[in-house]
Scaffold this motif. Structure first.
Motif, PDB file in Angstrom:
ATOM      1  N   ALA A   1       0.833  -1.206   0.000  1.00 20.95           N
ATOM      2  CA  ALA A   1       0.000   0.000   0.000  1.00 20.95           C
ATOM      3  C   ALA A   1       0.869   1.258   0.000  1.00 20.95           C
ATOM      4  O   ALA A   1       0.585   2.217  -0.733  1.00 20.95           O
ATOM      5  CB  ALA A   1      -0.932  -0.014   1.209  1.00 20.95           C
ATOM      6  N   ARG A   2       1.943   1.247   0.794  1.00 23.02           N
ATOM      7  CA  ARG A   2       2.843   2.407   0.822  1.00 23.02           C
ATOM      8  C   ARG A   2       3.523   2.591  -0.536  1.00 23.02           C
ATOM      9  O   ARG A   2       3.695   3.716  -1.005  1.00 23.02           O
ATOM     10  CB  ARG A   2       3.878   2.262   1.941  1.00 23.02           C
ATOM     11  CG  ARG A   2       3.322   2.606   3.309  1.00 23.02           C
ATOM     12  CD  ARG A   2       4.415   2.646   4.368  1.00 23.02           C
ATOM     13  NE  ARG A   2       4.775   1.327   4.838  1.00 23.02           N
ATOM     14  CZ  ARG A   2       4.088   0.639   5.746  1.00 23.02           C
ATOM     15  NH1 ARG A   2       3.009   1.157   6.292  1.00 23.02           N
ATOM     16  NH2 ARG A   2       4.479  -0.551   6.123  1.00 23.02           N
TER      17      ARG A   2
ATOM     18  N   LEU B   1       1.034   4.216  -2.921  1.00 27.86           N
ATOM     19  CA  LEU B   1       0.906   5.641  -2.652  1.00 27.86           C
ATOM     20  C   LEU B   1       2.113   6.418  -3.167  1.00 27.86           C
ATOM     21  O   LEU B   1       1.969   7.506  -3.732  1.00 27.86           O
ATOM     22  CB  LEU B   1       0.714   5.883  -1.158  1.00 27.86           C
ATOM     23  CG  LEU B   1      -0.626   5.405  -0.585  1.00 27.86           C
ATOM     24  CD1 LEU B   1      -0.615   5.508   0.940  1.00 27.86           C
ATOM     25  CD2 LEU B   1      -1.785   6.189  -1.177  1.00 27.86           C
TER      26      LEU B   1
ATOM     27  N   GLN C   1       3.837   5.728  -5.672  1.00 28.24           N
ATOM     28  CA  GLN C   1       3.759   5.770  -7.135  1.00 28.24           C
ATOM     29  C   GLN C   1       2.620   6.667  -7.626  1.00 28.24           C
ATOM     30  O   GLN C   1       2.365   6.759  -8.812  1.00 28.24           O
ATOM     31  CB  GLN C   1       3.556   4.357  -7.700  1.00 28.24           C
ATOM     32  CG  GLN C   1       4.609   3.350  -7.287  1.00 28.24           C
ATOM     33  CD  GLN C   1       6.021   3.822  -7.567  1.00 28.24           C
ATOM     34  OE1 GLN C   1       6.337   4.223  -8.674  1.00 28.24           O
ATOM     35  NE2 GLN C   1       6.868   3.786  -6.562  1.00 28.24           N
ATOM     36  N   GLY C   2       1.910   7.275  -6.674  1.00 33.43           N
ATOM     37  CA  GLY C   2       0.796   8.139  -7.041  1.00 33.43           C
ATOM     38  C   GLY C   2      -0.518   7.396  -7.256  1.00 33.43           C
ATOM     39  O   GLY C   2      -1.481   7.958  -7.767  1.00 33.43           O
ATOM     40  N   ILE C   3      -0.556   6.123  -6.861  1.00 34.65           N
ATOM     41  CA  ILE C   3      -1.779   5.323  -7.002  1.00 34.65           C
ATOM     42  C   ILE C   3      -2.585   5.515  -5.723  1.00 34.65           C
ATOM     43  O   ILE C   3      -2.213   5.024  -4.664  1.00 34.65           O
ATOM     44  CB  ILE C   3      -1.439   3.842  -7.232  1.00 34.65           C
ATOM     45  CG1 ILE C   3      -0.562   3.693  -8.473  1.00 34.65           C
ATOM     46  CG2 ILE C   3      -2.716   3.010  -7.349  1.00 34.65           C
ATOM     47  CD1 ILE C   3       0.072   2.321  -8.625  1.00 34.65           C
ATOM     48  N   THR C   4      -3.659   6.246  -5.819  1.00 32.41           N
ATOM     49  CA  THR C   4      -4.475   6.551  -4.642  1.00 32.41           C
ATOM     50  C   THR C   4      -5.876   5.972  -4.826  1.00 32.41           C
ATOM     51  O   THR C   4      -6.253   5.560  -5.910  1.00 32.41           O
ATOM     52  CB  THR C   4      -4.573   8.069  -4.424  1.00 32.41           C
ATOM     53  OG1 THR C   4      -5.192   8.651  -5.572  1.00 32.41           O
ATOM     54  CG2 THR C   4      -3.196   8.679  -4.199  1.00 32.41           C
ATOM     55  N   GLY C   5      -6.633   5.948  -3.746  1.00 33.48           N
ATOM     56  CA  GLY C   5      -8.008   5.481  -3.822  1.00 33.48           C
ATOM     57  C   GLY C   5      -8.148   3.974  -3.790  1.00 33.48           C
ATOM     58  O   GLY C   5      -9.231   3.447  -4.039  1.00 33.48           O
ATOM     59  N   GLN C   6      -7.052   3.267  -3.522  1.00 38.30           N
ATOM     60  CA  GLN C   6      -7.123   1.809  -3.442  1.00 38.30           C
ATOM     61  C   GLN C   6      -6.680   1.383  -2.050  1.00 38.30           C
ATOM     62  O   GLN C   6      -7.358   1.674  -1.087  1.00 38.30           O
ATOM     63  CB  GLN C   6      -6.286   1.174  -4.541  1.00 38.30           C
ATOM     64  CG  GLN C   6      -6.847   1.453  -5.931  1.00 38.30           C
ATOM     65  CD  GLN C   6      -6.074   0.741  -7.016  1.00 38.30           C
ATOM     66  OE1 GLN C   6      -5.589  -0.354  -6.830  1.00 38.30           O
ATOM     67  NE2 GLN C   6      -5.950   1.379  -8.155  1.00 38.30           N
ATOM     68  N   TRP C   7      -5.553   0.716  -1.947  1.00 38.34           N
ATOM     69  CA  TRP C   7      -5.081   0.230  -0.660  1.00 38.34           C
ATOM     70  C   TRP C   7      -4.535   1.378   0.182  1.00 38.34           C
ATOM     71  O   TRP C   7      -3.928   2.303  -0.334  1.00 38.34           O
ATOM     72  CB  TRP C   7      -3.983  -0.804  -0.860  1.00 38.34           C
ATOM     73  CG  TRP C   7      -4.439  -2.093  -1.450  1.00 38.34           C
ATOM     74  CD1 TRP C   7      -5.687  -2.422  -1.902  1.00 38.34           C
ATOM     75  CD2 TRP C   7      -3.637  -3.241  -1.674  1.00 38.34           C
ATOM     76  NE1 TRP C   7      -5.711  -3.689  -2.380  1.00 38.34           N
ATOM     77  CE2 TRP C   7      -4.450  -4.227  -2.250  1.00 38.34           C
ATOM     78  CE3 TRP C   7      -2.308  -3.532  -1.438  1.00 38.34           C
ATOM     79  CZ2 TRP C   7      -3.980  -5.488  -2.593  1.00 38.34           C
ATOM     80  CZ3 TRP C   7      -1.840  -4.781  -1.786  1.00 38.34           C
ATOM     81  CH2 TRP C   7      -2.672  -5.751  -2.352  1.00 38.34           C
ATOM     82  N   ARG C   8      -4.726   1.278   1.484  1.00 40.54           N
ATOM     83  CA  ARG C   8      -4.172   2.219   2.445  1.00 40.54           C
ATOM     84  C   ARG C   8      -3.495   1.428   3.552  1.00 40.54           C
ATOM     85  O   ARG C   8      -4.051   0.435   4.026  1.00 40.54           O
ATOM     86  CB  ARG C   8      -5.270   3.079   3.066  1.00 40.54           C
ATOM     87  CG  ARG C   8      -5.988   3.956   2.082  1.00 40.54           C
ATOM     88  CD  ARG C   8      -5.212   5.246   1.911  1.00 40.54           C
ATOM     89  NE  ARG C   8      -5.983   6.151   1.075  1.00 40.54           N
ATOM     90  CZ  ARG C   8      -5.443   6.890   0.143  1.00 40.54           C
ATOM     91  NH1 ARG C   8      -4.154   6.844  -0.077  1.00 40.54           N
ATOM     92  NH2 ARG C   8      -6.172   7.697  -0.577  1.00 40.54           N
TER      93      ARG C   8
ATOM     94  N   ARG D   1      -5.230  -0.517   7.104  1.00 45.60           N
ATOM     95  CA  ARG D   1      -6.661  -0.810   6.961  1.00 45.60           C
ATOM     96  C   ARG D   1      -7.025  -2.241   7.328  1.00 45.60           C
ATOM     97  O   ARG D   1      -8.149  -2.506   7.740  1.00 45.60           O
ATOM     98  CB  ARG D   1      -7.117  -0.541   5.527  1.00 45.60           C
ATOM     99  CG  ARG D   1      -7.188   0.916   5.185  1.00 45.60           C
ATOM    100  CD  ARG D   1      -8.614   1.318   4.895  1.00 45.60           C
ATOM    101  NE  ARG D   1      -8.737   2.741   4.690  1.00 45.60           N
ATOM    102  CZ  ARG D   1      -9.119   3.291   3.557  1.00 45.60           C
ATOM    103  NH1 ARG D   1      -9.421   2.535   2.528  1.00 45.60           N
ATOM    104  NH2 ARG D   1      -9.208   4.593   3.467  1.00 45.60           N
TER     105      ARG D   1
END
Length: 89
Positions: A25-26, A29, A31-38, A41
């Protein structure tokens, strides 16, 4: 060359699974991939529940049965989903 082995997740794996997912998930993030894994969670309970129905497999690289490993653990884990859906050509 390292051997690749697939195995069902075991009772000792939930903490590793949480770390693996949070690390992924980190990376997403970063890589600028948002709205998915955090990160944070899913906890060990989530993975234990999925493990109870045989849904979590690990691809383990560098672990040879019967041989001691540095630190006692396999060198790499990859989380696999039980059903990834139909193959795309």
């Amino acid at each position: 060359m390292n051997d690749l082995q697939l195995r069902l997740a075991e009772d000792t794996d939930p903490a590793t699974l949480v770390q693996l997912r949070d690390d992924a998930a980190r990376w997403m993030l970063a890589q600028g991939i948002t709205g998915q894994w955090r990160p944070g969670r899913l906890d060990e309970g989530h993975f234990r529940k999925a493990m109870a129905s045989g849904e979590i497999w690990l691809a383990v690289v560098g672990h040879k049965a019967g041989k001691p490993q540095p630190g006692g653990a396999p060198k790499s884990f990859t989380l696999l989903e039980k059903d990834c859906g139909p193959a795309v050509a």
